[in-house]
Design a protein around this motif. Structure first.
Motif, PDB file in Angstrom:
ATOM      1  N   GLY A 119      17.498  -2.558  13.521  1.00  0.00           N
ATOM      2  CA  GLY A 119      17.837  -3.968  13.607  1.00  0.00           C
ATOM      3  C   GLY A 119      16.881  -4.843  12.824  1.00  0.00           C
ATOM      4  O   GLY A 119      16.486  -4.533  11.706  1.00  0.00           O
ATOM      5  N   TRP A 120      16.473  -5.944  13.445  1.00  0.00           N
ATOM      6  CA  TRP A 120      15.630  -6.916  12.751  1.00  0.00           C
ATOM      7  C   TRP A 120      14.246  -6.369  12.451  1.00  0.00           C
ATOM      8  O   TRP A 120      13.539  -6.919  11.596  1.00  0.00           O
ATOM      9  CB  TRP A 120      15.527  -8.195  13.578  1.00  0.00           C
ATOM     10  CG  TRP A 120      16.834  -8.907  13.729  1.00  0.00           C
ATOM     11  CD1 TRP A 120      17.511  -9.181  14.867  1.00  0.00           C
ATOM     12  CD2 TRP A 120      17.627  -9.452  12.659  1.00  0.00           C
ATOM     13  NE1 TRP A 120      18.687  -9.841  14.596  1.00  0.00           N
ATOM     14  CE2 TRP A 120      18.786 -10.025  13.250  1.00  0.00           C
ATOM     15  CE3 TRP A 120      17.492  -9.505  11.276  1.00  0.00           C
ATOM     16  CZ2 TRP A 120      19.786 -10.646  12.498  1.00  0.00           C
ATOM     17  CZ3 TRP A 120      18.489 -10.118  10.521  1.00  0.00           C
ATOM     18  CH2 TRP A 120      19.613 -10.670  11.132  1.00  0.00           C
ATOM     19  N   ASP A 121      13.835  -5.284  13.135  1.00  0.00           N
ATOM     20  CA  ASP A 121      12.538  -4.692  12.829  1.00  0.00           C
ATOM     21  C   ASP A 121      12.469  -4.192  11.393  1.00  0.00           C
ATOM     22  O   ASP A 121      11.373  -4.039  10.833  1.00  0.00           O
ATOM     23  CB  ASP A 121      12.235  -3.541  13.792  1.00  0.00           C
ATOM     24  CG  ASP A 121      11.888  -4.030  15.187  1.00  0.00           C
ATOM     25  OD1 ASP A 121      11.610  -5.235  15.339  1.00  0.00           O
ATOM     26  OD2 ASP A 121      11.917  -3.212  16.129  1.00  0.00           O
ATOM     27  N   THR A 122      13.622  -3.929  10.784  1.00  0.00           N
ATOM     28  CA  THR A 122      13.630  -3.520   9.371  1.00  0.00           C
ATOM     29  C   THR A 122      12.910  -4.541   8.512  1.00  0.00           C
ATOM     30  O   THR A 122      12.144  -4.188   7.600  1.00  0.00           O
ATOM     31  CB  THR A 122      15.083  -3.352   8.885  1.00  0.00           C
ATOM     32  OG1 THR A 122      15.699  -2.303   9.614  1.00  0.00           O
ATOM     33  CG2 THR A 122      15.124  -3.039   7.396  1.00  0.00           C
ATOM     34  N   GLY A 166       5.799  -0.966   7.709  1.00  0.00           N
ATOM     35  CA  GLY A 166       6.159   0.390   8.095  1.00  0.00           C
ATOM     36  C   GLY A 166       7.010   1.127   7.093  1.00  0.00           C
ATOM     37  O   GLY A 166       7.504   2.230   7.396  1.00  0.00           O
ATOM     38  N   MET A 167       7.192   0.580   5.892  1.00  0.00           N
ATOM     39  CA  MET A 167       8.021   1.251   4.907  1.00  0.00           C
ATOM     40  C   MET A 167       7.557   2.673   4.581  1.00  0.00           C
ATOM     41  O   MET A 167       8.391   3.548   4.319  1.00  0.00           O
ATOM     42  CB  MET A 167       8.100   0.417   3.626  1.00  0.00           C
ATOM     43  CG  MET A 167       8.786  -0.925   3.808  1.00  0.00           C
ATOM     44  SD  MET A 167       8.839  -1.924   2.295  1.00  0.00           S
ATOM     45  CE  MET A 167      10.282  -1.247   1.489  1.00  0.00           C
ATOM     46  N   PRO A 168       6.259   2.971   4.586  1.00  0.00           N
ATOM     47  CA  PRO A 168       5.856   4.357   4.273  1.00  0.00           C
ATOM     48  C   PRO A 168       6.238   5.372   5.343  1.00  0.00           C
ATOM     49  O   PRO A 168       6.212   6.572   5.065  1.00  0.00           O
ATOM     50  CB  PRO A 168       4.323   4.249   4.151  1.00  0.00           C
ATOM     51  CG  PRO A 168       4.043   2.816   3.863  1.00  0.00           C
ATOM     52  CD  PRO A 168       5.095   2.059   4.612  1.00  0.00           C
ATOM     53  N   ARG A 169       6.572   4.936   6.569  1.00  0.00           N
ATOM     54  CA  ARG A 169       6.887   5.892   7.625  1.00  0.00           C
ATOM     55  C   ARG A 169       8.186   6.623   7.308  1.00  0.00           C
ATOM     56  O   ARG A 169       9.173   6.015   6.870  1.00  0.00           O
ATOM     57  CB  ARG A 169       6.995   5.183   8.974  1.00  0.00           C
ATOM     58  CG  ARG A 169       5.652   4.707   9.517  1.00  0.00           C
ATOM     59  CD  ARG A 169       5.740   4.359  10.996  1.00  0.00           C
ATOM     60  NE  ARG A 169       6.579   3.197  11.235  1.00  0.00           N
ATOM     61  CZ  ARG A 169       6.131   1.944  11.258  1.00  0.00           C
ATOM     62  NH1 ARG A 169       4.852   1.693  11.040  1.00  0.00           N
ATOM     63  NH2 ARG A 169       6.946   0.947  11.494  1.00  0.00           N
ATOM     64  N   ASP A 194      13.032 -16.163  12.156  1.00  0.00           N
ATOM     65  CA  ASP A 194      11.808 -15.703  11.501  1.00  0.00           C
ATOM     66  C   ASP A 194      12.129 -14.813  10.310  1.00  0.00           C
ATOM     67  O   ASP A 194      11.457 -14.882   9.271  1.00  0.00           O
ATOM     68  CB  ASP A 194      10.917 -14.969  12.500  1.00  0.00           C
ATOM     69  CG  ASP A 194      11.580 -13.725  13.082  1.00  0.00           C
ATOM     70  OD1 ASP A 194      12.790 -13.791  13.409  1.00  0.00           O
ATOM     71  OD2 ASP A 194      10.905 -12.680  13.205  1.00  0.00           O
ATOM     72  N   VAL A 195      13.165 -13.988  10.426  1.00  0.00           N
ATOM     73  CA  VAL A 195      13.564 -13.131   9.318  1.00  0.00           C
ATOM     74  C   VAL A 195      14.126 -13.965   8.176  1.00  0.00           C
ATOM     75  O   VAL A 195      13.789 -13.756   7.005  1.00  0.00           O
ATOM     76  CB  VAL A 195      14.587 -12.075   9.785  1.00  0.00           C
ATOM     77  CG1 VAL A 195      15.119 -11.284   8.597  1.00  0.00           C
ATOM     78  CG2 VAL A 195      13.954 -11.145  10.809  1.00  0.00           C
ATOM     79  N   MET A 226      16.397  -1.568  -1.089  1.00  0.00           N
ATOM     80  CA  MET A 226      17.203  -1.097   0.028  1.00  0.00           C
ATOM     81  C   MET A 226      16.344  -0.989   1.286  1.00  0.00           C
ATOM     82  O   MET A 226      16.065   0.099   1.774  1.00  0.00           O
ATOM     83  CB  MET A 226      17.834   0.247  -0.341  1.00  0.00           C
ATOM     84  CG  MET A 226      18.817   0.127  -1.492  1.00  0.00           C
ATOM     85  SD  MET A 226      18.959   1.573  -2.574  1.00  0.00           S
ATOM     86  CE  MET A 226      19.215   2.872  -1.444  1.00  0.00           C
ATOM     87  N   ALA A 227      15.923  -2.134   1.815  1.00  0.00           N
ATOM     88  CA  ALA A 227      15.108  -2.108   3.029  1.00  0.00           C
ATOM     89  C   ALA A 227      15.918  -1.562   4.190  1.00  0.00           C
ATOM     90  O   ALA A 227      15.503  -0.614   4.866  1.00  0.00           O
ATOM     91  CB  ALA A 227      14.591  -3.507   3.345  1.00  0.00           C
TER      92      ALA A 227
END
Length: 790
Positions: free
Chosen positions: A58-61, A67-70, A225-226, A665-666
């Protein structure tokens, strides 16, 4: 890097329905392919958390881009689309493959049972991306309808947050395509339906191995916020953990030399990389749209500034073929100065800047700007405003407002208002007065100078500076969510990709070209971080070469586990203008004249973990870049995750037709556990010649380690039976030349001149004006203003 043939497609191809509006003449030499270096062993952290089962939901993206490297465990990224299942090019022209099935609500275009998330919607149709005829868009999640509204209203932002720009965009915002990037998670099931056949569409979605941490999408959550974060795309770091320790150096660099910008010990993470090359000149041709106000009129809008600024600079781009424009300029209600254009300068762009005293801006995060008409030979026009903030003695771009009918979302987000609007121009071709030899030298520097980064002994970033930052065709303006190219005065190239490492990182600029680099600057900002078993190293994988008939152009072909986050793609088409079909490679167009943009008919195809069928199979190249109709026939645009910053035709180093585009492509990121082949066709049957280059952005597990392969992707339901063939061949638009200063092109033997080729600007010039530019839209061979086919 290897080139892998995709599964074979039918040799029988439908003719292409799309034709280009801009034709030219081309040649570019092929270059070497640069692949990632091999992996060496690395000492890991003492504590190694287990890889996650899925990525952010969801919005955590968008809230947690740190956290993109995870890695993303067993989740899968998949796509429903209208691609031609027969192997031809009927990817939506007839709507043959656009419905999975029919229901009482209409045409079902996506459905899935199990936990997951709808990560993106894209569509287009005639005319030029207006999806009104598609009717209502209905999204059902976990048995509940969360969205039921006209598709055109959804993408135009009429529903309000979270369906607001730039999470959504209509055909004006995205140059011929409509898009929604609102993430919509579900725990048990999803179904997407439209009232009427949508023709061209994509639904990108993720499937999860479990529903842990998944909350069904709530349309009442505006996620302000997003939205606020994404509206700063290209001017602000979108991550949370910004800042850190900067290391900066100024340098000259001879051909063949290298300069170490920084060597940093870990565990740590690079948060920002900046480069400035003052000798590089901006690309001279810019296509833009704009507004104008007359006597008694003016404009008002709000712009972001840095709160710690010591002053602000406002830069205006305008059309100087209108002479003697004078407008007052006020900030926060205080008069600051006047815009004055001077004598007419047909065929060029005008640029002016005004400095705002610090006492009007210090401590503020935004400023209110007002312009009022004072005098002009005709009107006062405005095409774009850039704002730079003076921070620690240095000018930094903090906001952009691109104006005109192609930017409704951007105007609305800035609160733009105009009084007595007398004119709006949808497409104006103008040039900056830059000598051709300087343009050629600048392009050569951007291609020959490379960013090279080595993490823990492995070089995973090695790409030309231009394409790494998103501009492979010279210095064009670029604004993406993760990078920026500011071609204005004192402008920087900036990247915000999080780049973790454990032991050490070395950042270099390498001059592999033949032109000395002089007066350059580079800066690396690092902060806390590191790489563990649940995350990967950042890669920027570059390659360049000639396209190969019958083979996809692969952005990335790699083993091991990782996550693919997008690409910067430079396409130099090699289809000559005014050549017959027999004199070059076979084309899909039935006309005698070749279509120099036919390379854009190629579909993206992504093969995950050794699968023989693609997890993604798209409908066209500009569709992958979330636009449409050949980028609305040459219109450049910028959105946070997709854009087309460059289109060059027969000039500025481009011999024929050249396109620069990016796709990030988040939410749509493609995770893989044992390998990925991500590529795109060049032409409808991989049959068009081109000189391509690309830089893929991705994260890879340490030492190429694989993860357990997840379940096979769900089987896509069969499409409806093919529609009957049309009884007659539809009329197709005749290719037209680009609108540039100079005489009108003469029609070819296969092209009859039409009245609609005249400029549509009805304003009469004054004695001080000699307009030499026109904005005539592409014309069809029956005289219509809009082409019949995509």
């Amino acid at each position: 890097m290897t080139t892998r043939s995709a599964p074979s497609r039918s040799d029988v191809r439908r003719r292409s329905h799309r034709l280009a509006a801009y034709l030219g003449v081309f040649s570019l030499a092929a270059a070497a392919v640069i692949a990632d270096a091999g992996f060496a062993s690395v000492r890991a952290h003492a504590q190694q958390p287990a890889p996650p089962s899925k990525g952010p939901v969801g919005w955590d993206t968008f809230r947690d881009l740190d956290g993109m490297p995870r890695l993303r465990g067993a989740e899968q990224s998949l796509q429903f689309s209208s691609f031609d299942r027969s192997g031809g090019n009927d990817d939506g022209f007839e709507g043959t493959y656009s419905c999975l099935r029919e229901s009482e609500q209409g045409c079902v275009i996506a459905e899935h049972t199990g936990p997951g998330e709808i990560s993106g919607l894209w569509s287009t149709r005639e005319p030029m991306g207006d999806v009104t005829a598609t009717g209502n868009l209905v999204v059902e999640l976990d048995g509940r309808t969360v969205l039921d509204a006209p598709f055109a209203d959804v993408v135009s932002g009429k529903l309000g947050a979270p369906f607001a720009w730039p999470l959504v965009g209509n055909a004006d915002d995205a140059a011929g395509g409509v898009v929604s990037k609102v993430p919509m998670p579900f725990r048990e099931s999803m179904r997407v339906t439209v009232r009427n056949n949508p023709d061209f569409y994509h639904v990108n979605y993720r499937t999860f191995p479990d529903a842990e941490g998944v909350r069904t999408f709530d349309p009442a959550d505006p996620a302000t916020d997003v939205l606020d974060k994404l509206r700063g795309f290209g001017v602000a770091d979108p991550k949370n953990a910004t800042g850190g320790t900067p290391v900066r150096s100024d340098f000259d660099l001879a051909p063949g030399g290298s300069h170490t910008v920084a060597e940093v010990s870990g565990p740590a993470r690079i948060n920002q990389l900046r480069v400035r090359l003052p000798q590089v000149q901006a690309a001279p041709q810019v296509v833009d749209d704009g507004m104008a106000f007359g006597q008694g009129g003016g404009s008002r809008f709000r712009m972001r500034v840095a709160p710690d600024n010591q002053g602000v600079r406002v830069i205006r781009r305008f059309d100087p073929q209108v002479a003697d424009q004078v407008a007052s300029f006020a900030v926060n209600g205080q008069h600051v100065g006047e815009w004055r254009s001077g004598a007419a300068a047909p065929g060029q762009w005008g640029v002016q800047s005004l400095d705002v005293p610090a006492e009007l801006t210090a401590g503020r995060s935004s400023i209110d700007v007002e312009n009022r008409f004072v005098a002009s030979s005709l009107d006062v026009n405005e095409f774009r405003y850039d704002v730079q903030s003076l921070v620690n003695g240095e000018w930094v771009r903090t906001d952009v407002l691109d104006l005109g009918p192609g930017h409704p979302g951007e105007e609305s987000a800035h609160g733009y208002q105009i009084d007595n609007p007398v004119f709006e121009r949808s497409q104006l071709f103008g040039r900056y007065a830059i000598p051709p030899e300087q343009v050629a030298a600048s392009d050569a520097v951007l291609e020959g100078a490379r960013v090279r980064i080595t993490f823990d002994g492995r070089t995973t970033v090695d790409a030309p500076i231009g394409e790494f930052f998103g501009t492979g065709l010279g210095e064009h303006d670029v604004r993406t969510m993760m990078s920026s190219v500011d071609p204005g005065m004192d402008g920087w190239y900036t990247a915000w990709w999080p780049m973790p490492f454990n032991e050490n990182a070395k950042v270099e600029i390498v001059n592999s070209g033949g032109i000395p680099i002089q007066g350059a600057s580079a800066e690396v900002v690092t902060g806390p971080g590191g790489v563990d078993a649940g995350s990967g190293y950042f890669h920027a994988t570059h390659k360049r070469g000639m396209t190969v008939p019958g083979q996809d152009w692969n952005f990335l072909d790699t083993g091991g586990a990782g996550t693919f986050y997008g690409v910067s793609h430079t396409m130099r088409g090699l289809i000559p203008l005014n050549e017959t079909r027999a004199s070059v490679l076979p084309h899909s167009t039935p006309l005698a004249a070749a279509n120099p943009r036919n390379y854009l008919e190629g579909d993206e195809r992504f093969y995950v973990d050794g699968a023989q069928e693609p997890a993604w199979h798209g409908t066209g190249t500009e569709d992958f870049y979330e636009s449409g109709w050949y980028f609305r026939f040459g219109t450049t645009f910028s959105m946070p995750q997709a854009g087309n910053p460059a289109h060059e035709v027969n000039q500025d180093g481009c011999q024929y037709d050249c396109t620069g585009a990016y796709r990030l492509m988040a939410g749509d990121a493609v995770s893989f556990r044992s390998g990925l082949v991500a590529g795109i066709e060049h032409g409808p049957a991989n049959d068009e010649p081109g000189d391509y280059s690309s830089t893929a952005y991705w994260y890879g597990a340490p030492a190429g380690r694989s993860l357990p392969v997840g379940p096979p992707p769900p089987e896509i339901p069969p499409s409806l039976p093919p529609a009957p063939a049309p009884s007659s061949v539809p009329t197709q638009p005749t290719p037209t030349a680009p609108e540039t200063p100079g005489p009108t092109n003469e029609p070819t033997d296969s092209q009859e001149p039409t009245d609609s080729q005249e400029p549509t600007d009805s304003r009469e010039p004054t004695d001080s004006q000699e307009p030499t530019r026109s904005e005539a839209p592409p014309t069809s061979n029956d005289g219509g203003l809009l082409p019949t086919w995509n």
